[in-house]
Design a protein around this motif. Structure first.
Motif, mmCIF file in Angstrom:
data_model
loop_
_atom_site.group_PDB
_atom_site.id
_atom_site.type_symbol
_atom_site.label_atom_id
_atom_site.label_comp_id
_atom_site.label_asym_id
_atom_site.label_seq_id
_atom_site.Cartn_x
_atom_site.Cartn_y
_atom_site.Cartn_z
ATOM 1 N N ARG A 265 0.845 -1.213 0.000
ATOM 2 C CA ARG A 265 0.000 0.000 0.000
ATOM 3 C C ARG A 265 0.867 1.246 0.000
ATOM 4 N NH1 ARG A 265 -3.247 -3.055 3.315
ATOM 5 N NH2 ARG A 265 -2.320 -2.210 5.194
ATOM 6 N N GLU A 266 1.949 1.234 0.784
ATOM 7 C CA GLU A 266 2.873 2.379 0.819
ATOM 8 C C GLU A 266 3.477 2.644 -0.556
ATOM 9 O OE1 GLU A 266 5.922 2.141 3.830
ATOM 10 O OE2 GLU A 266 4.464 1.548 5.359
ATOM 11 N N LEU A 267 3.718 1.584 -1.312
ATOM 12 C CA LEU A 267 4.293 1.721 -2.654
ATOM 13 C C LEU A 267 3.228 2.042 -3.705
ATOM 14 C CD1 LEU A 267 6.758 -1.307 -2.749
ATOM 15 C CD2 LEU A 267 7.347 1.116 -2.563
ATOM 16 N N ASP A 268 1.959 1.958 -3.291
ATOM 17 C CA ASP A 268 0.844 2.191 -4.206
ATOM 18 C C ASP A 268 0.989 1.276 -5.427
ATOM 19 O OD1 ASP A 268 -1.566 3.371 -4.899
ATOM 20 O OD2 ASP A 268 -0.595 4.974 -6.047
ATOM 21 N N SER A 269 1.278 -0.003 -5.168
ATOM 22 C CA SER A 269 1.615 -0.951 -6.227
ATOM 23 C C SER A 269 0.407 -1.507 -6.973
ATOM 24 C CB SER A 269 2.409 -2.122 -5.644
ATOM 25 O OG SER A 269 1.545 -2.950 -4.895
ATOM 26 N N GLY A 270 -0.726 -1.566 -6.330
ATOM 27 C CA GLY A 270 -1.889 -2.174 -6.951
ATOM 28 C C GLY A 270 -1.874 -3.700 -6.894
ATOM 29 N N LEU A 271 -0.843 -4.275 -6.304
ATOM 30 C CA LEU A 271 -0.745 -5.725 -6.162
ATOM 31 C C LEU A 271 -1.060 -6.130 -4.729
ATOM 32 C CD1 LEU A 271 2.642 -6.528 -7.946
ATOM 33 C CD2 LEU A 271 0.360 -7.050 -8.781
ATOM 34 N N GLY A 272 -1.692 -7.281 -4.588
ATOM 35 C CA GLY A 272 -1.877 -7.858 -3.269
ATOM 36 C C GLY A 272 -0.701 -8.754 -2.941
ATOM 37 N N PRO A 273 -0.529 -9.110 -1.676
ATOM 38 C CA PRO A 273 0.608 -9.952 -1.273
ATOM 39 C C PRO A 273 0.651 -11.310 -1.970
ATOM 40 C CG PRO A 273 -0.440 -8.983 0.644
ATOM 41 C CD PRO A 273 -1.312 -8.663 -0.525
ATOM 42 N N SER A 274 -0.497 -11.964 -2.118
ATOM 43 C CA SER A 274 -0.497 -13.278 -2.761
ATOM 44 C C SER A 274 -0.091 -13.166 -4.220
ATOM 45 C CB SER A 274 -1.877 -13.940 -2.641
ATOM 46 O OG SER A 274 -2.164 -14.242 -1.290
ATOM 47 N N GLU A 275 -0.623 -12.180 -4.927
ATOM 48 C CA GLU A 275 -0.268 -11.998 -6.332
ATOM 49 C C GLU A 275 1.220 -11.668 -6.491
ATOM 50 O OE1 GLU A 275 -1.729 -9.628 -10.335
ATOM 51 O OE2 GLU A 275 -2.577 -9.052 -8.405
ATOM 52 N N LEU A 276 1.737 -10.805 -5.620
ATOM 53 C CA LEU A 276 3.165 -10.468 -5.693
ATOM 54 C C LEU A 276 4.028 -11.692 -5.424
ATOM 55 C CD1 LEU A 276 5.446 -8.395 -6.036
ATOM 56 C CD2 LEU A 276 5.339 -8.056 -3.565
ATOM 57 N N HIS A 277 3.662 -12.485 -4.422
ATOM 58 C CA HIS A 277 4.448 -13.690 -4.140
ATOM 59 C C HIS A 277 4.401 -14.642 -5.330
ATOM 60 C CE1 HIS A 277 5.280 -17.653 -2.061
ATOM 61 N NE2 HIS A 277 6.380 -16.953 -1.899
ATOM 62 N N GLY A 278 3.213 -14.788 -5.929
ATOM 63 C CA GLY A 278 3.116 -15.619 -7.124
ATOM 64 C C GLY A 278 4.008 -15.094 -8.230
ATOM 65 N N SER A 279 4.002 -13.777 -8.438
ATOM 66 C CA SER A 279 4.851 -13.165 -9.473
ATOM 67 C C SER A 279 6.322 -13.428 -9.203
ATOM 68 C CB SER A 279 4.614 -11.651 -9.542
ATOM 69 O OG SER A 279 3.321 -11.367 -9.969
ATOM 70 N N LEU A 280 6.733 -13.233 -7.959
ATOM 71 C CA LEU A 280 8.129 -13.464 -7.588
ATOM 72 C C LEU A 280 8.512 -14.927 -7.809
ATOM 73 C CD1 LEU A 280 10.864 -12.737 -6.340
ATOM 74 C CD2 LEU A 280 9.779 -12.944 -4.078
ATOM 75 N N CYS A 281 7.644 -15.843 -7.371
ATOM 76 C CA CYS A 281 7.952 -17.268 -7.540
ATOM 77 C C CYS A 281 7.951 -17.662 -9.012
ATOM 78 C CB CYS A 281 6.965 -18.109 -6.741
ATOM 79 S SG CYS A 281 7.179 -17.903 -4.958
ATOM 80 N N GLY A 282 7.059 -17.055 -9.804
ATOM 81 C CA GLY A 282 7.059 -17.310 -11.237
ATOM 82 C C GLY A 282 8.344 -16.815 -11.882
ATOM 83 N N TRP A 283 8.753 -15.606 -11.485
ATOM 84 C CA TRP A 283 9.997 -15.018 -11.997
ATOM 85 C C TRP A 283 11.185 -15.928 -11.669
ATOM 86 C CZ3 TRP A 283 12.085 -11.338 -14.948
ATOM 87 C CH2 TRP A 283 13.380 -10.908 -14.691
ATOM 88 N N LEU A 284 11.276 -16.331 -10.421
ATOM 89 C CA LEU A 284 12.390 -17.180 -9.992
ATOM 90 C C LEU A 284 12.319 -18.556 -10.655
ATOM 91 C CD1 LEU A 284 12.390 -16.256 -6.197
ATOM 92 C CD2 LEU A 284 14.105 -15.557 -7.904
ATOM 93 N N SER A 285 11.125 -19.120 -10.773
ATOM 94 C CA SER A 285 10.963 -20.451 -11.366
ATOM 95 C C SER A 285 11.205 -20.448 -12.864
ATOM 96 C CB SER A 285 9.560 -20.992 -11.087
ATOM 97 O OG SER A 285 9.387 -21.188 -9.708
ATOM 98 N N GLY A 286 10.978 -19.314 -13.515
ATOM 99 C CA GLY A 286 11.206 -19.211 -14.943
ATOM 100 C C GLY A 286 12.640 -18.890 -15.301
ATOM 101 N N GLY A 287 13.487 -18.749 -14.306
ATOM 102 C CA GLY A 287 14.902 -18.478 -14.560
ATOM 103 C C GLY A 287 15.281 -17.020 -14.421
ATOM 104 N N GLY A 288 14.374 -16.203 -13.871
ATOM 105 C CA GLY A 288 14.703 -14.801 -13.624
ATOM 106 C C GLY A 288 15.826 -14.683 -12.606
ATOM 107 N N ALA A 289 16.651 -13.695 -12.780
ATOM 108 C CA ALA A 289 17.797 -13.515 -11.885
ATOM 109 C C ALA A 289 17.334 -13.264 -10.459
ATOM 110 C CB ALA A 289 18.647 -12.343 -12.369
ATOM 111 N N PRO A 290 17.879 -14.031 -9.508
ATOM 112 C CA PRO A 290 17.538 -13.797 -8.099
ATOM 113 C C PRO A 290 18.302 -12.573 -7.578
ATOM 114 C CG PRO A 290 19.038 -15.647 -8.281
ATOM 115 C CD PRO A 290 18.742 -15.193 -9.683
ATOM 116 N N ASP A 291 17.955 -11.418 -8.111
ATOM 117 C CA ASP A 291 18.643 -10.167 -7.833
ATOM 118 C C ASP A 291 17.910 -9.401 -6.733
ATOM 119 O OD1 ASP A 291 19.643 -7.566 -7.834
ATOM 120 O OD2 ASP A 291 19.878 -7.507 -10.010
ATOM 121 N N ARG A 292 18.472 -9.428 -5.548
ATOM 122 C CA ARG A 292 17.850 -8.790 -4.383
ATOM 123 C C ARG A 292 17.588 -7.304 -4.616
ATOM 124 N NH1 ARG A 292 16.842 -9.921 0.754
ATOM 125 N NH2 ARG A 292 17.893 -11.905 0.806
ATOM 126 N N GLU A 293 18.405 -6.657 -5.424
ATOM 127 C CA GLU A 293 18.286 -5.209 -5.638
ATOM 128 C C GLU A 293 17.190 -4.833 -6.631
ATOM 129 O OE1 GLU A 293 20.103 -2.892 -3.902
ATOM 130 O OE2 GLU A 293 20.754 -4.658 -2.782
#
Length: 184
Positions: free
Chosen positions: A18-46
């Protein structure tokens, strides 16, 4: 003994989003992150959040923030040899409808993140292709809640299917190539 890393509380993530005004909910963001990581996206903390939100100027979450802990726990859980991966969904004390909606949002996020990282033709086994297609069907579902006990059971079964499908996709796109590189 397992070195399981827990996901941060859903409420803490919701507040930071909410502070970031992202429009994403926590579950959707976690799914996105896991999809990114599972698809070979760089695990770039930054830069992971900027990549997923398609906002190059998005701030990097502090490692001790809920978003920072989400990243660390997700990377650790997906790479864990003890299959300790978890979906970030509304808690068991929430109505089944809220948890079902959270699961659908998680799956939609996963598909987006996976597609972003893996591209149009990822190197998937037949089993993984079927799992990805099933995840797309789940994400596109419209749920009805008419029998509380049966709905609870069905939701638990679908959530477990999603969890296993994600580990399978992660194995095909990340763990398999990583192990092949080590052998060469």
């Amino acid at each position: 003994m397992s070195d399981h890393v827990s996901l941060p509380p859903l409420a803490d993530l919701a507040a930071e989003l909410r502070e970031l005004d992202s429009g994403l909910g926590p579950s959707e963001l976690h799914g996105s992150l896991c999809g990114w990581l599972s698809g070979g996206g760089a695990p770039d903390r930054e830069r992971w959040l900027a990549a997923l939100m398609s906002e190059p100027g998005a701030p990097s979450p502090a490692p001790d923030s809920a978003l920072g802990r989400l990243f660390g726990a997700s990377v650790a859980q997906l790479d864990s040899p003890d299959f300790g991966f978890e979906l970030l969904l509304p808690a068991e004390d929430q109505p089944v409808s809220a948890r079902g909606d959270g699961l659908l949002a998680w799956c939609r996020g996963f598909l987006g993140g996976f597609g972003l990282a893996a591209g149009a033709e990822p190197p998937l086994s037949e089993e993984s292709r079927e799992a990805l297609a099933d995840l797309a069907r789940i994400a596109a579902s419209e749920l009805t809640y008419e029998e509380p006990e049966a709905d609870e059971e069905a939701l638990a079964e679908v959530a477990e299917f999603v969890r296993v499908a994600v580990m399978l996709l992660h194995s095909d796109c990340v763990l398999g190539p990583r192990h092949r590189r080590r052998l060469n």
